[in-house]
Design an enzyme around this catalytic site. Structure first.
Site, short mmCIF file in Angstrom:
data_model
loop_
_atom_site.label_atom_id
_atom_site.label_comp_id
_atom_site.label_asym_id
_atom_site.label_seq_id
_atom_site.Cartn_x
_atom_site.Cartn_y
_atom_site.Cartn_z
N ARG A 96 32.78 -69.22 34.58
CA ARG A 96 33.90 -69.34 33.46
C ARG A 96 34.32 -68.11 32.90
O ARG A 96 35.51 -67.89 32.38
CB ARG A 96 33.41 -70.37 32.53
CG ARG A 96 32.93 -71.68 33.21
CD ARG A 96 34.12 -72.55 33.39
NE ARG A 96 34.75 -72.35 34.58
CZ ARG A 96 34.46 -72.73 35.82
NH1 ARG A 96 33.29 -73.18 36.03
NH2 ARG A 96 35.11 -72.38 36.69
N ASP B 199 37.57 -70.27 25.70
CA ASP B 199 38.19 -69.08 26.09
C ASP B 199 38.88 -68.47 25.01
O ASP B 199 38.65 -68.69 23.73
CB ASP B 199 39.31 -69.61 27.25
CG ASP B 199 40.41 -70.37 26.22
OD1 ASP B 199 41.02 -69.98 25.19
OD2 ASP B 199 41.00 -71.58 26.72
N HIS C 210 33.27 -74.47 19.24
CA HIS C 210 32.34 -74.74 20.05
C HIS C 210 31.58 -73.34 20.89
O HIS C 210 31.38 -73.29 22.01
CB HIS C 210 32.90 -75.51 21.14
CG HIS C 210 33.11 -77.09 20.63
ND1 HIS C 210 33.92 -78.01 21.41
CD2 HIS C 210 32.64 -77.76 19.65
CE1 HIS C 210 33.78 -79.11 20.77
NE2 HIS C 210 32.95 -78.97 19.47
N GLY D 97 46.30 -81.07 22.26
CA GLY D 97 45.55 -80.76 23.64
C GLY D 97 44.24 -81.10 23.38
O GLY D 97 43.52 -80.39 24.30
N LEU E 262 49.33 -84.28 25.96
CA LEU E 262 50.03 -84.77 27.17
C LEU E 262 49.88 -86.52 27.39
O LEU E 262 50.74 -86.98 27.94
CB LEU E 262 49.25 -84.24 28.54
CG LEU E 262 50.09 -84.17 29.84
CD1 LEU E 262 51.72 -83.56 29.58
CD2 LEU E 262 49.50 -83.56 30.96
N1 APR Z 1 49.62 -79.96 27.34
C1 APR Z 1 49.03 -80.67 26.48
N2 APR Z 1 48.05 -81.53 26.43
C2 APR Z 1 47.39 -81.49 27.78
C3 APR Z 1 47.92 -80.84 28.88
C4 APR Z 1 49.05 -79.86 28.63
N3 APR Z 1 49.56 -79.13 29.42
N4 APR Z 1 46.95 -81.05 29.87
C5 APR Z 1 46.10 -81.70 29.36
N5 APR Z 1 46.33 -82.11 28.21
C6 APR Z 1 45.50 -83.36 27.36
C7 APR Z 1 44.93 -84.17 28.36
O1 APR Z 1 45.80 -85.36 28.08
C8 APR Z 1 43.61 -84.45 27.32
O2 APR Z 1 43.89 -85.44 26.26
O3 APR Z 1 44.40 -82.27 26.91
C9 APR Z 1 43.15 -83.04 26.67
C10 APR Z 1 42.08 -82.52 27.22
O4 APR Z 1 40.97 -83.39 26.73
P1 APR Z 1 39.36 -83.01 27.32
O5 APR Z 1 39.46 -82.33 28.79
O6 APR Z 1 38.81 -83.99 26.98
O7 APR Z 1 39.25 -81.46 26.59
P2 APR Z 1 38.73 -81.35 24.86
O8 APR Z 1 39.43 -82.61 24.19
O9 APR Z 1 39.17 -80.03 24.60
O10 APR Z 1 37.22 -81.44 25.11
C11 APR Z 1 36.51 -81.46 23.71
O11 APR Z 1 34.45 -81.65 24.99
O12 APR Z 1 33.31 -80.76 26.87
C12 APR Z 1 33.53 -80.81 25.62
O13 APR Z 1 33.01 -78.75 24.46
C13 APR Z 1 33.88 -79.23 25.29
O14 APR Z 1 35.33 -78.55 23.67
C14 APR Z 1 35.15 -79.32 24.76
C15 APR Z 1 35.02 -80.94 24.19
#
Ligand code: APR
Length: 234
Positions: free
Chosen positions: A59, A94, A109, A176, A203
């Protein structure tokens, strides 16, 4: 509605998706068959350090192949031009917010570009692999460095500062993030409790969408740019 001076922004993996970094829980999820909760734990690191260190080394190396997108740049512009208080709290590990130029931000995090010593607790900027067990620059212990990532079951960074900012916020914006992971998923309720307006840009509607005053659905590169333009240019 009170005037907006203090803004808190929470970002998640969705803000970096259009830079080419996979989200955690989407169909193209980062973990390829592994539940994130099974890999990203202190127990997993103890049980299978090669798997966990290799995973995070990959990563970290991948950061060199991606660039900030329009959403990161818009948030950096907001940071530079907003005269009130502003705090960008990212769940992302990141470095794309800071590479876009954001300054008033924190990584709740942890960060891929940082290493944490299991012996002395020291944190230090880190750009290369950890799999070979390099020595800690502070205490000299070899093999004790791990990714400076907040694993499941560990306390996120800077919670007191975040809570204080949420209490003072006039506007809380979540960008996001799926709302699957606490405490970040609860920030909207805290901010609302203390009187903030709340806006979600995502999204898909998140798990906590119903807690927000307003939800806008679409890609971050479009929605964040529009929202920042609205705020700064009226
Ligand atoms: N624009 C806006 N939103 C987006 C896009 C985009 N281009 N692509 C995806 N998404 C949204 C998805 O619909 C989803 O709701 O981003 C979200 C990503 O969700 P996760 O994958 O669950 O990521 P996140 O919420 O950051 O996870 C939280 O979980 O695994 C742990 O520590 C890790 O920080 C992370 C935490």
């Amino acid at each position: 509605m009170r005037d907006i001076s203090n803004i808190v922004i929470l970002t998640g993996a969705g803000v970096s998706a259009e830079s080419g970094l996979a989200t955690f829980r989407g169909p193209d999820g980062l973990w390829e068959g592994h539940r994130v909760e099974d890999i990203c734990t202190p127990q997993a690191l103890a049980r299978d350090p090669v798997l966990v260190q290799t995973f995070y080394d990959a990563r970290r190396a991948a950061l060199a192949t991606v660039e900030p997108n329009a959403a990161h740049r818009a948030l950096a512009r907001l940071d530079a031009e907003w005269t009130g208080d502003l705090l960008i709290v990212t769940q992302n590990v990141d470095d794309l917010h800071e590479r876009a130029g954001a300054v008033r931000m924190l990584h709740m995090h942890g960060e891929l570009k940082s290493a944490l010593c299991r012996r002395c607790g020291g944190r230090a900027p880190w750009a290369t692999d950890l799999i070979d067990g390099p020595a800690c620059g502070a205490c000299g212990q070899a093999g004790g460095l791990r990714p400076d990532i907040v694993f499941f079951g560990e306390m996120p960074y800077q919670m007191e500062r975040i809570e204080a900012a949420l209490e003072d916020a006039d506007l809380f914006v979540s960008i996001g993030t799926s709302g699957a992971v606490y405490p970040a998923a609860g920030f909207v309720q805290t901010a609302r409790h203390y009187g903030a307006q709340t806006l979600e840009l995502n999204l898909d509607p998140s798990a906590g969408s119903h807690f927000f005053h307003e939800t806008r659905i679409g890609p971050a590169s479009q929605l964040v740019v529009e929202w920042v333009d609205e705020l700064l240019d009226g």
